[in-house]
Motif scaffolding. Structure first.
Motif, PDB file in Angstrom:
ATOM      1  N   THR A  35      -2.448  -4.426  -6.904  1.00 16.64           N
ATOM      2  CA  THR A  35      -0.760  -4.304  -6.092  1.00 16.64           C
ATOM      3  C   THR A  35      -0.264  -5.821  -6.005  1.00 16.64           C
ATOM      4  O   THR A  35      -0.825  -6.669  -6.450  1.00 16.64           O
ATOM      5  CB  THR A  35      -0.892  -3.559  -4.880  1.00 16.64           C
ATOM      6  N   ASP A  55      -6.825  -2.431  -1.506  1.00 18.40           N
ATOM      7  CA  ASP A  55      -5.510  -2.929  -1.758  1.00 18.40           C
ATOM      8  C   ASP A  55      -5.511  -4.270  -2.309  1.00 18.40           C
ATOM      9  O   ASP A  55      -5.713  -5.231  -1.384  1.00 18.40           O
ATOM     10  CB  ASP A  55      -4.778  -2.778  -0.413  1.00 18.40           C
ATOM     11  N   ASN A  77       0.860  -1.180  -0.134  1.00 20.61           N
ATOM     12  CA  ASN A  77      -0.025   0.061   0.023  1.00 20.61           C
ATOM     13  C   ASN A  77       0.739   1.396   0.092  1.00 20.61           C
ATOM     14  O   ASN A  77       0.369   2.459  -0.023  1.00 20.61           O
ATOM     15  CB  ASN A  77      -0.818  -0.001   1.108  1.00 20.61           C
TER      16      ASN A  77
END
Length: 281
Positions: free
Chosen positions: A235, A173, A35
């Motif tokens: 991510t 995320d 993050n």
């Protein structure tokens, strides 16, 4: 900050968070690394915040709903001047303010989080208050993808759309790993984007470790009037440390001395490469 400066800052924040986790011998490493780019874009480019006036009523609000990944946030708040950087050395020590989850006794923290699923509902309240009182601030809420299994997330999603909160930005995320393994094996989430859209949100899917995409996306919000925005930030868990990337074990693994030194060496190499390519001194 320009894009290359943000990339350099994110690499330094990764070094800082690894150092405080290594020193404290506790922490959630993988999610904090994944993050970092999101938080860097928000805190150094996008959000309206002032470390000298952390309670300014017109400040943008940020809620880290995935509160266990706090080490990146502590590192950024210290770097931005919300508290002295020396205090990072007390992370997770007896009597510290810098505990393993956000603590609203620290300037820059809007609410205590840790029990997953609560952050979005409170963020809805913050965004609704802005609408009701004619304030221009925005509320950003960062959630984990494993957190999407919590029913309260979807209650908040429904309320955000019902009240037409286009000043509310939810961020997931989406690193696809949680403490016990791949998110879709622990609790199937797909089609996740379609689910959020069906709840009345404008959904944008991006590379959540690409600083250019992050900045362009956040600066374009709201793209649709009267709809909250959900940024699906895809991510890599453990991003920036080659041997930690996409490894579920690194969710809360604490680097030993050799791993810490190797990770910092990799990040130093990344910083030098960014400086060469971006011609930054």
């Amino acid at each position: 900050m320009e894009i290359v400066e943000l990339q350099l800052k994110a690499a330094q924040i990764r070094k800082d968070l690894l150092t405080i986790i290594h020193r404290a011998k506790t922490g959630h490493t993988g999610g904090s690394l994944s993050n970092t780019d999101i938080l860097t874009a928000l805190y150094y480019r996008v959000m309206n915040i002032d470390p000298d006036h952390p309670q300014d009523e017109n400040r943008d609000r940020f809620v880290l709903s995935k509160g266990h990944s706090v080490e990146s946030l502590w590192s950024i708040l210290a770097d931005r001047g919300f508290f002295a950087k020396e205090e990072l050395l007390t992370y997770s020590q007896f009597g510290t303010r810098l505990i393993g989850h956000p603590n609203n006794k620290v300037p820059g923290i809007e609410m205590n989080t840790g029990a997953l699923g609560h952050g979005l509902a409170v963020s809805v309240g913050m965004a609704l208050a802005a609408k009701r009182f004619g304030k221009k601030y925005r509320t950003y809420c960062l959630m984990g993808d494993g957190e999407q299994a919590e029913g309260s997330v979807w209650e908040g999603a429904m309320a955000g759309a019902h009240y037409k909160l286009d000043n509310l930005i939810g961020i997931i995320d989406r690193n696809r790993l949680q403490i016990s393994g791949p998110t879709d094996e622990v609790m199937g989430l797909e089609p996740l984007e379609e689910k959020w859209a069906s709840f009345g949100w404008h959904v944008v899917s991006i590379d959540g470790n690409d600083m250019q995409e992050l900045v362009q996306t956040f600066e374009a919000v709201p793209q649709v009037a009267d709809k909250p925005t959900l940024v699906m930030a895809n991510t890599v868990k453990g991003k920036g440390v080659s041997f930690a990337e996409n490894v579920a074990h690194w969710h809360h693994h604490v680097p030993n001395d050799a791993e810490w030194e190797k990770a910092l060496s990799e990040l130093d190499s990344s910083i030098e490469k960014l400086k060469r390519e971006g011609q930054v001194c």
